[in-house]
Design an enzyme around this catalytic site. Sequence first.
Site, PDB file in Angstrom:
ATOM      1  N   CYS A 289       1.448  -8.211  -7.484  1.00  0.00           N
ATOM      2  CA  CYS A 289       1.922  -7.180  -7.799  1.00  0.00           C
ATOM      3  C   CYS A 289       1.451  -7.249  -9.510  1.00  0.00           C
ATOM      4  CB  CYS A 289       3.319  -6.806  -7.681  1.00  0.00           C
ATOM      5  SG  CYS A 289       3.763  -6.805  -5.852  1.00  0.00           S
TER       6      CYS A 289
ATOM      7  N   HIS B  21       4.753  -4.150 -13.485  1.00  0.00           N
ATOM      8  CA  HIS B  21       5.796  -5.052 -12.648  1.00  0.00           C
ATOM      9  C   HIS B  21       7.219  -4.971 -13.045  1.00  0.00           C
ATOM     10  CE1 HIS B  21       6.746  -8.292  -9.903  1.00  0.00           C
ATOM     11  NE2 HIS B  21       7.184  -9.084 -10.997  1.00  0.00           N
TER      12      HIS B  21
END
Length: 488
Positions: free
Chosen positions: A82, A141
């Site tokens: 991610c 993130h």
Amino acid sequence: MIGRRHFLASTAGLLTASCTMGALGNAGGGKDQPNIVMIAIDDLNDWIGALGGHPGALTPNIDRLAARGALFTNAHANAPICGPSRASLMTGMLPSTTGIYGHIEDNDIRDLTPALEGVEFLPEYLRRAGYHTMGIGKLFHKGAPTDVFDEFGGRYAGFGPKPEKAFHYSAEGTSTDWGPFPSSDEEMPDTASAKWAAERLERSYDRPFLLATGFLRPHVPWYVPQHWFDLHPIEDIVLPPYLEDDITDVPQRGRAITNLPAMPTMQWMMEKGQWREAIRGYLACISFVDHCVGTVLNALDASPHRDNTVVVLFSDHGYHLGEKDLFQKFTLWERSTRIPLIFAGAGIKPGTQIDWPASLLDVYPTLASFTKLPAPQNAQGTNLAPLLKGRDSGENHLAITTYGIGNHSVRDRRYRLIRYADGSLELYDHASDPNEWHNVADDPAYRAIVEKLSKELPQQNAPWDPKTEINLSPYFEQSSNRVLPGSR
């Protein structure tokens, strides 16, 4: 309770309406620049109806967006994790350039590395150009850097409510588990994010806007209310293609860096009889997030912005559901890298499918082009607008994915080449081997392909920035001589 038949029937009208819309216009509200609606989905692989990744996927809303725009059928993340994937998209720069290979604890990643000095994030770039920028949910993130958005609705700290005790799987270092929880959609953070975005679309603006919404599902844990599980009866679950001992022809380093001890193994799934249950949980989460996407699209279609808005929908990377004995992302294989990527609006022909490679790196320069702005000088991606409008053959397009320092894959229209930091290779011919079961890197018949694609791999491998969270560091030693941990 929503039954499967009722669910499909209730979305049929929306799908038909969206298919007859035609190309979205460019003249709404007297603006010269279109609005942008960005929809980011977490951990969604190619299991959507429009991509045909799994026969049980129920994604009528994502599919209707694909029907009214352009779907890239060979799109990939630039990192199978991610943090670096989203950093790559928001900066327009490869992980191998920035050194951002791991998760980022600091919201403003520009503080991490000199490579980002002076770099503007995509929303920031649009804001300076006069856009009103709004965002909510998982876009970067961790939340969003200060002043990137004029309005930021926040990001739920975790991945939604959890039961007191895990249903099936509990291990330190992962949230992987699956089961029906909580009792209502209103308790899910993604529901709140979708409603926040929908409410912004009801407003009027005196300038073009960016509205970015980041959904959490289908990131683990695969918890959604029971009625989403009901759409996927366990007896109807189809297992993905699987080859026992698939990884025997994978280089030792390739096996080592994907052998994460916290994640469930195929052996565990088989012994516990949970493979179908886990897939059911993933599919249920996909159906839920598709519903949230529908909330945003319905609000857009009912708004005055409908005819002057570009929509881009993407996932940050894919996910293994048993393939190569894995239940995770964190690999350079197709299951971890392939993603949905859809553009709709601004003259894009409805129902377009493009099988030339594309990646998240391309989103920044493409949106800059649609908004009539030059791409920033640091952008390393390709402007896809000519390809979307039929003005580019696509023959030179490639997708690069990086997982840790020195480990890269390059994907063209037919082949995937993987080169690890120690020089070991994998090559897969998707014309004959779509499941990537047979590594042909050592086959003399493919020597020219290996040499050709090797020239396209990143030549720069920036040091791993020490300010990133390196929770996988034992698997990414830079020394090619180190004997890495054993494989499953």
